[in-house]
Scaffold this motif. Sequence first.
Motif, mmCIF file in Angstrom:
data_model
loop_
_atom_site.group_PDB
_atom_site.id
_atom_site.type_symbol
_atom_site.label_atom_id
_atom_site.label_comp_id
_atom_site.label_asym_id
_atom_site.label_seq_id
_atom_site.Cartn_x
_atom_site.Cartn_y
_atom_site.Cartn_z
ATOM 1 N N UNK A 1 0.745 5.353 4.944
ATOM 2 C CA UNK A 1 0.901 4.259 3.985
ATOM 3 C C UNK A 1 -0.414 3.517 3.770
ATOM 4 N N UNK A 2 -1.243 3.388 4.805
ATOM 5 C CA UNK A 2 -2.544 2.737 4.634
ATOM 6 C C UNK A 2 -3.405 3.500 3.633
ATOM 7 N N UNK A 3 -3.334 4.807 3.699
ATOM 8 C CA UNK A 3 -4.103 5.649 2.773
ATOM 9 C C UNK A 3 -3.556 5.532 1.351
ATOM 10 N N UNK A 4 -2.233 5.462 1.233
ATOM 11 C CA UNK A 4 -1.609 5.310 -0.082
ATOM 12 C C UNK A 4 -2.045 3.995 -0.721
ATOM 13 N N UNK A 5 -1.988 2.921 0.051
ATOM 14 C CA UNK A 5 -2.368 1.607 -0.470
ATOM 15 C C UNK A 5 -3.851 1.573 -0.837
ATOM 16 N N UNK A 6 -4.678 2.162 -0.001
ATOM 17 C CA UNK A 6 -6.115 2.187 -0.287
ATOM 18 C C UNK A 6 -6.395 2.945 -1.584
ATOM 19 N N UNK A 7 -5.720 4.068 -1.777
ATOM 20 C CA UNK A 7 -5.943 4.855 -2.998
ATOM 21 C C UNK A 7 -5.410 4.116 -4.235
ATOM 22 N N UNK A 8 -4.264 3.451 -4.092
ATOM 23 C CA UNK A 8 -3.736 2.647 -5.209
ATOM 24 C C UNK A 8 -4.750 1.579 -5.590
ATOM 25 N N UNK A 9 -5.335 0.936 -4.604
ATOM 26 C CA UNK A 9 -6.326 -0.110 -4.873
ATOM 27 C C UNK A 9 -7.579 0.458 -5.533
#
Length: 68
Positions: free
Chosen positions: A3-11
């Motif tokens: 999820x940290x990677x998902x959020x970082x990529x969304x940002x």
Amino acid sequence: MKMDEVIARINELAKKAKDEGLTDEEIVERDKLRRIYIDSVKANLVGQLENTYIVSPDGTKKKLGPKQ
């Protein structure tokens, strides 16, 4: 993908969208990542609510059920 990677990529995609715009592939990726994030938040909320109890003043516990 964590999820940290998902959020970082969304940002990253959000910043790029503001600065220069996104390609069609990036728009599809952004929408897919947003759906993953939303589904995760919903699942966490449902899990939390399924383990929620109402405690009466007399000390009895009642499981929180679906809204009627």
